[in-house]
Design a protein around this motif. Structure first.
Motif, PDB file in Angstrom:
ATOM      1  N   GLU A 113      -5.865  -3.817   3.750  1.00  0.00           N
ATOM      2  CA  GLU A 113      -6.525  -4.439   2.764  1.00  0.00           C
ATOM      3  C   GLU A 113      -7.692  -3.421   1.975  1.00  0.00           C
ATOM      4  OE1 GLU A 113      -7.257  -8.634   0.022  1.00  0.00           O
ATOM      5  OE2 GLU A 113      -6.600  -8.507   2.130  1.00  0.00           O
ATOM      6  N   SER A 114      -8.657  -3.211   2.760  1.00  0.00           N
ATOM      7  CA  SER A 114      -9.727  -2.366   2.453  1.00  0.00           C
ATOM      8  C   SER A 114      -9.077  -1.067   1.707  1.00  0.00           C
ATOM      9  CB  SER A 114     -10.690  -2.105   3.390  1.00  0.00           C
ATOM     10  OG  SER A 114     -11.246  -3.519   3.802  1.00  0.00           O
ATOM     11  N   VAL A 115      -8.339  -0.334   2.688  1.00  0.00           N
ATOM     12  CA  VAL A 115      -7.779   0.863   2.212  1.00  0.00           C
ATOM     13  C   VAL A 115      -7.157   0.655   0.741  1.00  0.00           C
ATOM     14  CG1 VAL A 115      -6.266   3.116   2.865  1.00  0.00           C
ATOM     15  CG2 VAL A 115      -7.544   1.618   4.589  1.00  0.00           C
ATOM     16  N   LEU A 116      -6.228  -0.227   0.648  1.00  0.00           N
ATOM     17  CA  LEU A 116      -5.527  -0.485  -0.763  1.00  0.00           C
ATOM     18  C   LEU A 116      -6.642  -0.702  -1.700  1.00  0.00           C
ATOM     19  CD1 LEU A 116      -2.903  -0.769  -2.006  1.00  0.00           C
ATOM     20  CD2 LEU A 116      -2.841  -3.214  -1.380  1.00  0.00           C
ATOM     21  N   GLN A 117      -7.489  -1.372  -1.469  1.00  0.00           N
ATOM     22  CA  GLN A 117      -8.434  -1.889  -2.459  1.00  0.00           C
ATOM     23  C   GLN A 117      -9.368  -0.648  -3.051  1.00  0.00           C
ATOM     24  OE1 GLN A 117      -8.939  -4.205  -4.337  1.00  0.00           O
ATOM     25  NE2 GLN A 117      -8.587  -6.365  -3.431  1.00  0.00           N
ATOM     26  N   GLY A 118      -9.555   0.291  -1.947  1.00  0.00           N
ATOM     27  CA  GLY A 118     -10.018   1.624  -2.216  1.00  0.00           C
ATOM     28  C   GLY A 118      -9.267   2.494  -3.151  1.00  0.00           C
ATOM     29  N   MET A 119      -7.857   2.703  -2.684  1.00  0.00           N
ATOM     30  CA  MET A 119      -7.158   3.286  -3.669  1.00  0.00           C
ATOM     31  C   MET A 119      -6.887   3.013  -5.081  1.00  0.00           C
ATOM     32  SD  MET A 119      -2.889   4.554  -2.702  1.00  0.00           S
ATOM     33  CE  MET A 119      -2.778   2.891  -2.354  1.00  0.00           C
ATOM     34  N   THR A 163      -1.263  15.414  -1.807  1.00  0.00           N
ATOM     35  CA  THR A 163      -1.502  15.563  -0.073  1.00  0.00           C
ATOM     36  C   THR A 163      -2.268  14.312   0.196  1.00  0.00           C
ATOM     37  OG1 THR A 163      -1.233  17.925  -0.259  1.00  0.00           O
ATOM     38  CG2 THR A 163      -2.284  16.981   1.651  1.00  0.00           C
ATOM     39  N   THR A 164      -3.420  13.861  -0.773  1.00  0.00           N
ATOM     40  CA  THR A 164      -3.983  12.747  -0.019  1.00  0.00           C
ATOM     41  C   THR A 164      -3.240  11.582  -0.135  1.00  0.00           C
ATOM     42  OG1 THR A 164      -6.010  13.789  -0.454  1.00  0.00           O
ATOM     43  CG2 THR A 164      -6.258  11.648  -0.584  1.00  0.00           C
ATOM     44  N   LEU A 165      -2.583  11.595  -1.255  1.00  0.00           N
ATOM     45  CA  LEU A 165      -1.528  10.375  -1.476  1.00  0.00           C
ATOM     46  C   LEU A 165      -0.544  10.067  -0.268  1.00  0.00           C
ATOM     47  CD1 LEU A 165      -1.216  10.150  -5.406  1.00  0.00           C
ATOM     48  CD2 LEU A 165      -2.573   8.615  -4.131  1.00  0.00           C
ATOM     49  N   ASN A 166       0.017  11.276   0.058  1.00  0.00           N
ATOM     50  CA  ASN A 166       1.097  11.306   1.151  1.00  0.00           C
ATOM     51  C   ASN A 166       0.181  10.770   2.260  1.00  0.00           C
ATOM     52  OD1 ASN A 166       3.142  11.875  -0.070  1.00  0.00           O
ATOM     53  ND2 ASN A 166       2.656  14.178   0.045  1.00  0.00           N
ATOM     54  N   MET A 180     -11.888  11.330   5.277  1.00  0.00           N
ATOM     55  CA  MET A 180     -12.289   9.990   5.828  1.00  0.00           C
ATOM     56  C   MET A 180     -10.761   9.130   6.183  1.00  0.00           C
ATOM     57  SD  MET A 180     -15.562   9.189   5.714  1.00  0.00           S
ATOM     58  CE  MET A 180     -15.587   7.360   5.568  1.00  0.00           C
ATOM     59  N   LEU A 181      -9.849   9.459   5.403  1.00  0.00           N
ATOM     60  CA  LEU A 181      -8.599   8.811   5.942  1.00  0.00           C
ATOM     61  C   LEU A 181      -8.180   9.045   7.579  1.00  0.00           C
ATOM     62  CD1 LEU A 181      -6.521   9.161   2.847  1.00  0.00           C
ATOM     63  CD2 LEU A 181      -7.007   6.959   3.709  1.00  0.00           C
ATOM     64  N   GLY A 182      -8.236  10.618   7.720  1.00  0.00           N
ATOM     65  CA  GLY A 182      -8.147  10.926   8.884  1.00  0.00           C
ATOM     66  C   GLY A 182      -9.119  10.405  10.059  1.00  0.00           C
ATOM     67  N   LEU A 183     -10.190  10.052   9.736  1.00  0.00           N
ATOM     68  CA  LEU A 183     -11.238   9.523  10.474  1.00  0.00           C
ATOM     69  C   LEU A 183     -10.756   7.982  10.801  1.00  0.00           C
ATOM     70  CD1 LEU A 183     -13.832   9.446  12.140  1.00  0.00           C
ATOM     71  CD2 LEU A 183     -15.145   8.939  10.027  1.00  0.00           C
ATOM     72  N   GLY A 234       0.862  -1.231   0.015  1.00  0.00           N
ATOM     73  CA  GLY A 234      -0.083  -0.035   0.184  1.00  0.00           C
ATOM     74  C   GLY A 234       0.895   1.195  -0.002  1.00  0.00           C
ATOM     75  N   ALA A 235       1.958   1.227   0.850  1.00  0.00           N
ATOM     76  CA  ALA A 235       2.619   2.523   0.840  1.00  0.00           C
ATOM     77  C   ALA A 235       3.316   2.693  -0.503  1.00  0.00           C
ATOM     78  CB  ALA A 235       3.871   2.336   1.943  1.00  0.00           C
ATOM     79  N   LEU A 236       3.997   1.605  -1.068  1.00  0.00           N
ATOM     80  CA  LEU A 236       4.689   1.749  -2.256  1.00  0.00           C
ATOM     81  C   LEU A 236       3.634   2.201  -3.536  1.00  0.00           C
ATOM     82  CD1 LEU A 236       6.815  -1.445  -2.521  1.00  0.00           C
ATOM     83  CD2 LEU A 236       7.744   1.011  -2.503  1.00  0.00           C
ATOM     84  N   THR A 237       2.456   1.603  -3.704  1.00  0.00           N
ATOM     85  CA  THR A 237       1.303   2.083  -4.373  1.00  0.00           C
ATOM     86  C   THR A 237       0.811   3.371  -4.208  1.00  0.00           C
ATOM     87  OG1 THR A 237       0.493  -0.343  -4.247  1.00  0.00           O
ATOM     88  CG2 THR A 237      -0.936   1.499  -5.239  1.00  0.00           C
ATOM     89  N   ALA A 238       0.953   4.004  -3.133  1.00  0.00           N
ATOM     90  CA  ALA A 238       0.683   5.268  -3.020  1.00  0.00           C
ATOM     91  C   ALA A 238       1.567   6.226  -3.529  1.00  0.00           C
ATOM     92  CB  ALA A 238       0.248   5.685  -1.390  1.00  0.00           C
ATOM     93  N   ARG A 239       2.958   5.838  -3.295  1.00  0.00           N
ATOM     94  CA  ARG A 239       4.048   6.650  -3.880  1.00  0.00           C
ATOM     95  C   ARG A 239       4.208   6.654  -5.319  1.00  0.00           C
ATOM     96  NH1 ARG A 239       7.616   8.365   0.322  1.00  0.00           N
ATOM     97  NH2 ARG A 239       6.766   8.275   2.194  1.00  0.00           N
ATOM     98  N   SER A 240       3.465   5.716  -5.952  1.00  0.00           N
ATOM     99  CA  SER A 240       3.700   5.492  -7.523  1.00  0.00           C
ATOM    100  C   SER A 240       2.524   5.430  -8.162  1.00  0.00           C
ATOM    101  CB  SER A 240       4.310   4.225  -7.729  1.00  0.00           C
ATOM    102  OG  SER A 240       3.531   2.979  -7.048  1.00  0.00           O
ATOM    103  N   TYR A 241       1.472   6.052  -7.454  1.00  0.00           N
ATOM    104  CA  TYR A 241       0.075   6.362  -8.044  1.00  0.00           C
ATOM    105  C   TYR A 241       0.181   7.636  -9.142  1.00  0.00           C
ATOM    106  CZ  TYR A 241      -4.992   6.255  -8.477  1.00  0.00           C
ATOM    107  OH  TYR A 241      -6.461   6.110  -9.118  1.00  0.00           O
ATOM    108  N   VAL A 242       0.160   7.241 -10.320  1.00  0.00           N
ATOM    109  CA  VAL A 242       0.424   8.373 -11.496  1.00  0.00           C
ATOM    110  C   VAL A 242      -0.706   8.657 -12.077  1.00  0.00           C
ATOM    111  CG1 VAL A 242       1.826   9.505 -13.076  1.00  0.00           C
ATOM    112  CG2 VAL A 242       2.860   8.469 -11.059  1.00  0.00           C
TER     113      VAL A 242
END
Length: 365
Positions: free
Chosen positions: A210-216, A191-194, A344-347, A174-182
């Protein structure tokens, strides 16, 4: 077939043979026949250390998220590795991960432990492995590059085990996917991807990662929202259970208690009421972004309470889940969706910080 090979070579041949059987089968399905399919084939040896990794690596987990995106966690000689397939190149790597070169050993571990299919066509496979094999004098194995080009790209990372998140393959992926989502189907801001990456790297351990990753990885903003909503929904029973155990003490995890109450008494919390109680517990750093992103249409009202914010979030949920004319559809700009997802991520991070352990673990005396 193996009589003329030394012990080390025989071991490598045995481990690699399944890889080449798949390649031969894949070529056959493309209408291309690979000659001498019964002959041994293997990748050229790198060194003793890599051969030891190939034979003795301890594979801890293999996680497949989509057809293309997957990760494998393995260890050898006290070094933790992650192999990641199907994501782009990260603009910056999360702390605790260091890229390392693919080797014959790590490639063999990855291909043996996953069902990843070759990306090459039959003729490309024929060109790479058709003319050489263990029955040819002087054959010492294929060059690594000749085999890696037959598969989708594979990235290998060494992990710093001092980072808690590197114990979990989904968190690393998930961390790698967020850093490579282009160029994904939705357009989260940097900001949201960070913020997504931070949830994976430093979020509470019981977040349903896994739910957070599937959401992204969803094809729509609504899909991302619903996965984050589900993460909160899992904790809807917590406010009522907290009150209950004050009068009826139990060390059971709240998850087990909620299951018992639903199974035996058919009780479950009312969603909008439960969400309001959860939001009411949060401080302004969490509630203010929710209020701004979900309840902006209430601007001018004297007080936008937790109940009103919860009602607005629940209304978005219903309009995405149900297909009734009276509910309408959610129409938001990319910027509005981005703000909602960020809130929602903050929540999610906040409520799992406060309730994740008690919900999932038995209370210790």
């Amino acid at each position: 077939m193996l009589a003329g090979l030394g012990m080390a070579n025989r071991s490598r041949v045995k481990m690699s043979q399944q890889i080449f059987e798949r390649l031969i089968t894949h070529a056959s399905e493309n209408g291309v026949v690979i000659p001498s399919p019964e002959q041994a084939r293997w990748i050229r040896r790198l060194n003793d250390a890599d051969a030891s990794l190939m034979a003795k690596a301890d594979v801890l987990e293999h996680q497949q998220i989509t057809r293309q995106i997957r990760a494998i966690q393995f260890e050898h000689d006290a070094v933790r590795y992650f192999a990641v397939l199907g994501i782009g190149e990260a603009e910056s790597l999360p702390d605790g991960l260091v890229p390392t070169e693919l080797t014959p050993g790590t490639l063999t571990v990855v291909l043996e432990q996953s069902d990843i299919q070759p990306s090459a066509k039959g003729l490309e496979i024929l060109e790479a492995i058709g003319g050489l094999h263990g029955g040819v004098d002087g054959f010492e194995g294929y060059e690594l590059s000749d085999i890696t080009r037959l598969y989708p790209s594979i990235d290998i990372f060494k992990a710093d085990q001092n980072y808690e998140y590197t114990k979990n393959v989904v968190r690393v992926l998930g961390a790698l996917t967020a850093r490579s989502y282009v160029d994904g189907p939705i357009a989260p801001s940097g900001t949201t991807l960070n913020k997504v990456s931070e949830v994976f790297q430093s979020g509470p351990e019981h977040v349903p990662f896994e739910s957070v990753l599937q959401g992204m990885l969803s094809i729509s903003w609504g899909g991302f929202f619903l996965e984050l909503y589900r993460a909160i929904e899992q904790l809807y029973a917590v406010p009522r259970l907290t009150t209950l155990v004050e009068a009826w003490p139990t060390s059971l995890p709240y998850r087990s208690l909620a299951d018992l109450l639903e199974s035996h008494l058919a009780w479950r919390p009312k969603e909008d009421d439960a969400l309001a109680k959860i939001i009411a517990e949060c401080d302004d750093t969490v509630v203010t972004p929710l209020r701004k992103s979900f309840s902006a249409h209430r601007d001018g009202e004297r007080e936008i309470t937790a109940e009103k914010v919860a009602a607005d979030i629940y209304k978005v949920r219903n309009s995405l889940v149900h297909f009734r004319a009276a509910l309408g559809t959610v129409q938001r700009t990319n910027e509005e969706w981005d703000d909602m997802i960020s809130a929602m991520l903050g929540l999610v991070k906040d409520v799992y910080q406060r309730h994740g352990d008690r919900f999932n673990q038995e209370l210790k005396a």
